[in-house]
Design an enzyme around this catalytic site. Sequence first.
Site, short mmCIF file in Angstrom:
data_model
loop_
_atom_site.label_atom_id
_atom_site.label_comp_id
_atom_site.label_asym_id
_atom_site.label_seq_id
_atom_site.Cartn_x
_atom_site.Cartn_y
_atom_site.Cartn_z
CG ASP A 15 50.22 25.35 34.59
OD1 ASP A 15 50.46 25.38 35.84
OD2 ASP A 15 50.41 24.86 33.70
CG ASP A 58 51.84 22.86 30.37
OD1 ASP A 58 52.53 21.99 30.49
OD2 ASP A 58 50.98 23.27 31.43
CG ASP A 74 50.34 17.39 33.42
OD1 ASP A 74 49.32 16.72 33.18
OD2 ASP A 74 51.42 16.68 33.63
#
Length: 231
Positions: free
Chosen positions: A183, A11, A13
């Site tokens: 996250d 991922d 961001d």
Amino acid sequence: MTVSYKYLLFDLDHTLLDFDAAEDIALTQLLKEQGVSEIQAYKDFYIPMNKGLWRDLEQGKIRKKDLVNSRFARLFAHFGIEKDGVELAERYQDFLSCQGQTYPGASNLLAILKEQGYELFAATNGIATIQKGRIANSDISSYFKQLFISEELGSQKPHPLFYERLAMCIPDFDKSSALMIGDSLTADIAGGNQAGIDSVWYNPNHLHNTSQALPTYQVASYDELLKLLAS
């Protein structure tokens, strides 16, 4: 414990790219251009509103086009001002696509993993022009073999179709040798669960898991991720 993976799906961001820093700068530039004096008040409304819209998108409640074209019109309407949401969206995209801030250690992490022989891929939800611009302006672009963006794949995490289409683009891809690292419990970890791909929840703030998503592993730092993959 033996951990054996070949394909690392990162991922972007809040995992490698510092979206908060990028968003803050881009919003400031947009609001100044629009003559806003109470910039912080606008940000305080926009940020939670925008996060809510992205959650709605993950759950299939809204379309991405509606999210992109309405959020700034909603922002200014909250302060009693009528604005063209499409026009503001384009200006914001211009500002945001120039922001390539990464977290300290992100580049070093990817350099080590690439040297160790892992195949690195970015797997991100978002708008293609923005994400491509930010990666191009970052110090991590050279480490990825390919960048997979939900807008271009026609599906977003956590939907299995995102991973199915991603897999079709990677020669000899085997999901048992893949690891999703991110996250977001609702996008990255739930996506891994639904696609049958192991996952690492990158959780530097030591949050509690209150979702139904179950990460295979959990780390709080890049060093912990390196140790996990070396075990």
